[in-house]
Design a protein around this motif. Structure first.
Motif, PDB file in Angstrom:
ATOM      1  N   GLN A   1      -4.434  13.881  -6.386  1.00  0.00           N
ATOM      2  CA  GLN A   1      -5.819  13.494  -6.097  1.00  0.00           C
ATOM      3  C   GLN A   1      -6.596  14.705  -5.588  1.00  0.00           C
ATOM      4  O   GLN A   1      -6.641  14.972  -4.386  1.00  0.00           O
ATOM      5  CB  GLN A   1      -5.840  12.376  -5.057  1.00  0.00           C
ATOM      6  CG  GLN A   1      -7.241  11.933  -4.666  1.00  0.00           C
ATOM      7  CD  GLN A   1      -7.201  10.835  -3.629  1.00  0.00           C
ATOM      8  OE1 GLN A   1      -7.158   9.671  -3.966  1.00  0.00           O
ATOM      9  NE2 GLN A   1      -7.210  11.211  -2.360  1.00  0.00           N
TER      10      GLN A   1
ATOM     11  N   GLN B   1       0.855  -1.187   0.000  1.00  0.00           N
ATOM     12  CA  GLN B   1       0.000   0.000   0.000  1.00  0.00           C
ATOM     13  C   GLN B   1       0.891   1.237   0.000  1.00  0.00           C
ATOM     14  O   GLN B   1       1.733   1.415   0.887  1.00  0.00           O
ATOM     15  CB  GLN B   1      -0.904   0.016   1.238  1.00  0.00           C
ATOM     16  CG  GLN B   1      -1.856  -1.178   1.350  1.00  0.00           C
ATOM     17  CD  GLN B   1      -3.036  -1.074   0.414  1.00  0.00           C
ATOM     18  OE1 GLN B   1      -3.302  -0.025  -0.165  1.00  0.00           O
ATOM     19  NE2 GLN B   1      -3.772  -2.176   0.270  1.00  0.00           N
TER      20      GLN B   1
ATOM     21  N   THR C   1       0.780   5.328   0.044  1.00  0.00           N
ATOM     22  CA  THR C   1      -0.151   6.417   0.353  1.00  0.00           C
ATOM     23  C   THR C   1       0.594   7.682   0.754  1.00  0.00           C
ATOM     24  O   THR C   1       1.667   7.631   1.364  1.00  0.00           O
ATOM     25  CB  THR C   1      -1.100   6.023   1.498  1.00  0.00           C
ATOM     26  OG1 THR C   1      -0.320   5.654   2.645  1.00  0.00           O
ATOM     27  CG2 THR C   1      -1.988   4.846   1.105  1.00  0.00           C
ATOM     28  N   LYS C   2      -0.020   8.836   0.376  1.00  0.00           N
ATOM     29  CA  LYS C   2       0.397  10.149   0.865  1.00  0.00           C
ATOM     30  C   LYS C   2      -0.747  11.114   0.611  1.00  0.00           C
ATOM     31  O   LYS C   2      -1.385  11.073  -0.450  1.00  0.00           O
ATOM     32  CB  LYS C   2       1.669  10.643   0.171  1.00  0.00           C
ATOM     33  CG  LYS C   2       2.173  11.964   0.751  1.00  0.00           C
ATOM     34  CD  LYS C   2       3.477  12.439   0.126  1.00  0.00           C
ATOM     35  CE  LYS C   2       3.933  13.738   0.774  1.00  0.00           C
ATOM     36  NZ  LYS C   2       5.205  14.244   0.192  1.00  0.00           N
TER      37      LYS C   2
ATOM     38  N   ALA D   1      -8.226   3.383  -4.435  1.00  0.00           N
ATOM     39  CA  ALA D   1      -6.813   3.088  -4.683  1.00  0.00           C
ATOM     40  C   ALA D   1      -6.641   2.429  -6.046  1.00  0.00           C
ATOM     41  O   ALA D   1      -7.460   1.600  -6.464  1.00  0.00           O
ATOM     42  CB  ALA D   1      -6.256   2.181  -3.590  1.00  0.00           C
TER      43      ALA D   1
ATOM     44  N   ARG E   1      -3.307   9.984  -5.091  1.00  0.00           N
ATOM     45  CA  ARG E   1      -4.148   8.793  -5.144  1.00  0.00           C
ATOM     46  C   ARG E   1      -3.363   7.590  -4.632  1.00  0.00           C
ATOM     47  O   ARG E   1      -2.214   7.364  -5.020  1.00  0.00           O
ATOM     48  CB  ARG E   1      -4.618   8.528  -6.569  1.00  0.00           C
ATOM     49  CG  ARG E   1      -5.587   7.361  -6.688  1.00  0.00           C
ATOM     50  CD  ARG E   1      -6.035   7.149  -8.124  1.00  0.00           C
ATOM     51  NE  ARG E   1      -6.991   6.062  -8.217  1.00  0.00           N
ATOM     52  CZ  ARG E   1      -7.536   5.637  -9.371  1.00  0.00           C
ATOM     53  NH1 ARG E   1      -7.187   6.234 -10.510  1.00  0.00           N
ATOM     54  NH2 ARG E   1      -8.414   4.647  -9.362  1.00  0.00           N
ATOM     55  N   ALA E   2      -3.981   6.828  -3.752  1.00  0.00           N
ATOM     56  CA  ALA E   2      -3.323   5.647  -3.192  1.00  0.00           C
ATOM     57  C   ALA E   2      -3.123   4.587  -4.280  1.00  0.00           C
ATOM     58  O   ALA E   2      -3.916   4.476  -5.213  1.00  0.00           O
ATOM     59  CB  ALA E   2      -4.143   5.068  -2.043  1.00  0.00           C
TER      60      ALA E   2
END
Length: 896
Positions: A113, A81, A83-84, A119, A88-89
């Motif tokens: 995003q 995974q 993410t930030k 995601a 967009r994940a």
């Protein structure tokens, strides 16, 4: 500081469990780059890795280069995974990680995003290129060997790989020009190689093993101890799901072809079967998992002792493995592992050093009862200290046996008699001597890894104490050899005592990412070996075994599409304790020559040599001697073909620098034995040991949802005068004692093609899963024959020290051989969700080509001149061993 303190408190607890610690890895790593859509590195991106075989979640944040690295991941498939906030994940699924390998991710591009989106899910490619390691070898997962017709023991699986070949001389598989006694075997990171003679390691069925890592060469400073293959098997751990696996396999002579009649021993009917059960699951979900497995195995055959009929040969093994995996804290995991394979073998085997085709006077020399195997307990602790620093500590203890006892009273009490005049033998057991041998190993290690920007630094220390206690003796008067009607020689020996080899080790390794696509690995490994005698004092020490290692990986073109890599390294052999437990013990040896049969009273003594005492009377070590080691160079190229196939070209060059053995100059002083390295100091009556291995591999492997394959061709040459720890010329597994090359007369014609030289080896491996539940797998190999010699018994010990009558390996070769093995497995979902019937067809076509010929042209030597007589062996260059016959094996596996 809290985490470091917890780790230091855990170490005494590990000692309490008396478990082993080894630097051998049981996990892999993952690394990659995260970029913006514009191609710029993005820092502070959270990368989280999770999988069913991993307790908890492993995370990292990208640095200013957008780079992340996550280490200590158990082998398997993972979800990543990424993410930030503001992007967009991204979720990557089915990312595979192998033992001791680095899996490359990306570069992954993040989309800005402005509004919440689901995601982006990406399925990782089946195959990638390792951006860090220069290792020559492979990682094989259960999905790989479940589909292939391999033997039941995990150690046999490595034979499908390039540079690894079956040896028909009597030792385990040969790797990279080394003999089978130079391999090292690990289970869950614990060294399980035989302490006495390195002939084998703890056995486990492949049903217990989730992944196997094989290192043939090119590996970094963290690894060592052997000159052959380094094989590490990782057993199953628990998960959050309760699982059970039941299996049973059967082979029978009714399902096999008739074996070719070998001159010394004929098999008439056999049965081999094993059943097993493996259970696993959670004790506490997400905190404590367990796995436990048990597998009894029985192998029985009826073997014919020439002139005495059939005798049962039966081996019974009780194999087990268990593991507890505990997440003691979010940053600390503890793993307790136990396994073993206690085995009793009521054996029918051809005695060593017996002339081919000799008349057997009584069956007792054939009947032994070897007792092998034992128990290993290990405990491993992994602590994430923070800031990219991880500590791993483990301790282990193992105990077992390598005993060989007489099966009968005559075998245990009477002398063996070998009549070279009439070609007959009988009496009791000879060499190797019967008796009890107890083995033990205690090991400890501490390793730390740190991610320091573009550097990944590993530093570690290890300590291993191996132990052997022996009590062996030749029955009766010893081994009586009649050399002519009026010359009888009696050799007798006793060995008793306890010996150790204490080996401290330290290493430092740096993997420097010089540029995004260019990595330099540089490290050094230091070790020392200290052998103790029966009195407990140090008998001999090999200090300062410095082993530099350096390598590079350069990725060309598109990221992850191709690479060039190379390495240089020096590698030392950890010496088995057969050396110390032969020379540094309380022992006695006598060789007496009689002019009449010594079994008769008052037989006249012509000559006598005797030596006895403890290690204080051991032969001197030649000045400048060192343990066996070689220098290795590798160079390779890999190219990805569409993400589902990989093309490989790589070469290896190995130059042996030393050996450790014994010898004496029969022409100058037959009573003076010298230990050490030929060509050094007092060992100057023999030339320096030489074993050069040069090989080029062309290979391709690939995989898809239904089809997997691996193909390789290896062109190689093995040249020199020293076979290795295994005496391939005479087929005896007694390291430092079994090499044929130990007397001055053997220097002539001694250099040439070595016994495991096979110029051409082709291997094809593949499997296919149909849509109707049938899976088919195949393993085909074709290889050149091995070199032949013209030997003549000469000098002391006769056939154990043959003279090379013509240049080594110049008499021709054994025939080229081919071998085809097939597996068919049919799924039975109506029985259980994961169940299947298995049919293995081994040695399809029943080629039974000769694989070993009698190379002894003369068995008799003149005791006055020490040279062969003109009485030629009628069996010279006749077959003495063949490929196994075609055999079918049936199995069933049920998982739920």
């Amino acid at each position: 500081m809290k985490k470091i303190g917890w780790f230091l408190l855990a170490v005494p607890a590990i000692v309490f469990f008396n478990g082993p610690l080894e630097a051998q890895q049981v996990a892999g790593s993952m690394q990659g780059k995260i970029l913006t859509a514009a191609g710029q590195p993005e820092a502070e991106v959270r990368v989280a890795v999770s999988g069913r075989h991993l307790l908890g979640v492993r995370t990292d944040l990208t640095d200013s280069d957008g780079f992340f690295r996550i280490v200590a991941l158990p082998p398997g498939e993972y979800t990543v995974q990424i993410t930030k906030i503001g992007f967009r994940a991204v979720a990557l699924e089915r990312v595979r990680v192998g033992i001791g390998r680095a899996t490359q991710i990306g570069p992954v591009l993040l989309e800005v995003q402005p509004i919440p989106l689901e995601a982006l899910v990406i399925v990782a490619p089946e195959m990638t290129i390792d951006p860090v390691h220069t290792t020559v070898g492979a990682t094989l997962d259960a999905t790989d060997y479940d589909a292939l017709p391999v033997e039941r023991d995990y150690k046999s699986i490595i034979n499908i790989l390039p540079f690894v070949n079956t040896s028909y001389h009597g030792d385990p598989v040969n790797s990279g020009g080394s003999t089978g006694l130079e391999n090292m075997y690990f289970i869950d990171g614990v060294n399980v190689t035989s302490v006495l003679n390195a002939s084998t390691g703890t056995s486990l069925p492949y049903n217990f093993v989730r992944s196997i890592d094989v290192k043939v060469g090119g590996y970094q400073a963290e690894f060592g101890r052997g000159l052959g293959a380094v094989v590490n098997a990782v057993t199953y751990s628990g998960t959050n799901d309760h699982e059970a696996n039941v299996f049973a396999f059967l082979s029978h002579s009714a399902l096999a072809g008739s074996p070719m009649a070998e001159p010394d021993l004929r098999v008439d009917g056999f049965v081999s079967y094993d059943v097993g059960l493996r259970l696993s699951g959670p004790v506490l979900r997400d905190r404590l998992w367990y796995s436990a497995a048990y597998n009894p195995r029985i192998d029985r055959a009826d073997k014919e002792i020439p002139g005495h009929g059939l005798y049962p040969d039966q081996r019974t093994a009780h194999v087990f493995a268990s593991k507890l995996t505990w997440q003691a804290a979010p940053w600390a995991n503890v793993e307790l592992s136990t396994f073993g394979d206690p085995t009793v073998h009521h054996s029918v085997e051809v005695p060593a050093s017996i002339p081919t085709g000799a008349t057997v006077l009584n069956p007792d020399p054939y009947l032994r009862r070897p007792e092998t195997g034992g128990l290993t307990v290990s405990l491993r602790t992994t602590v994430d200290v923070g800031a990219g620093v991880q500590l791993v500590g483990s301790l282990a203890h193992s105990s077992g046996r390598q005993s060989s006892l007489a099966e009968t009273t005559i075998g245990a009490t009477e002398s063996m008699f070998i009549d070279y005049v009439s070609n007959a033998f009988g009496g009791g057991l000879g060499f190797p001597m019967p008796g009890t041998v107890e083995e033990g190993r205690t090991a400890a290690a501490l390793r730390g890894t740190a991610s320091l920007g573009r550097h990944a630094v590993t530093v570690g220390i290890e300590y291993e104490d191996t132990r052997v206690s022996r009590d062996e003796r030749t029955p009766g008067q010893g081994v009586i050899s009649q050399l002519d009607p009026s010359v009888f020689v009696v050799d007798s020996q006793t060995i008793a005592g306890t010996n150790h080899n204490r080996v401290p080790t330290a290493y430092l390794q740096d993997s420097w990412r010089v540029a995004d696509r260019f990595t330099v690995n540089a490290g050094v490994r230091w070790s020392a070996q200290s052998m103790t005698g029966a009195s407990g004092g140090t008998a001999h020490r090999f200090p300062d075994e410095w082993q530099p290692r350096v390598g590079f990986v350069w990725q060309l073109g598109r990221a992850g599409a191709q690479r060039v890599y190379g390495s240089y390294g020096r590698f030392y052999q950890q010496e088995p304790l057969n050396f110390a437990s032969t020379w540094y013990v309380c022992s006695g040896f006598a060789s007496t020559t009689y002019s009449a049969d010594p079994r008769e009273p008052d037989a006249p003594v012509v000559d006598r040599f005797a030596d006895s005492g403890c290690e204080e009377g051991a032969p001197p070590m030649a000045h400048g001697s060192s343990a066996e080691h070689f220098d290795e160079f590798t160079l390779g190229y890999e190219l990805m073909l569409g993400g589902v196939a990989r093309l490989s070209v790589r070469g290896i060059r190995r130059d042996l620098r030393s050996s450790l053995q014994f010898g004496f100059d029969w022409s100058r002083d037959p009573l003076l034995i010298v230990l050490g390295t030929p060509g050094k100091g007092e060992f100057d009556f023999l030339p320096s040991p030489k074993r050069d291995y040069t090989a080029l591999e062309l290979g391709v492997d690939g995989t898809s949802s239904r089809f997997g394959y691996r193909a390789s061709y290896v062109l190689s040459r093995t040249w020199g005068n020293y076979t290795g720890l295994f005496g391939s010329d005479i087929g005896i597994a007694v390291p430092s004692l079994s090499n044929t090359f130990f007397q001055s007369h053997q220097a002539t014609n001694s250099t040439g093609l070595l016994p495991n030289d096979r110029p051409h080896v082709l291997k094809l491996v593949g499997s296919y899963q149909t849509t109707f539940g049938l899976m088919a797998g195949a393993f085909f190999t074709w290889q050149s024959g091995t070199p032949l010699n013209e030997f003549g018994a000469a000098g002391l010990f006769g056939v154990n020290s043959p003279a090379f009558l013509v240049p080594r390996g110049s008499v021709g070769r054994t025939p080229s051989i081919w071998d085809l093995n097939l597996r068919f497995a049919y799924e039975m979902p109506w029985l259980a969700p994961r169940s299947r019937l298995v049919l293995d067809l081994l040695h399809v076509g029943n080629p039974q080509t000769p694989v070993r010929l009698d190379e002894m042209r003369f068995h008799i030597f003149d005791p006055d001149t020490g040279m062969p007589t003109d009485e030629e062996n009628a069996q010279y260059l006749q077959p003495v061993a063949f490929q196994p016959p075609m055999t079918a094996r049936l199995g069933i596996e049920v998982s739920f």
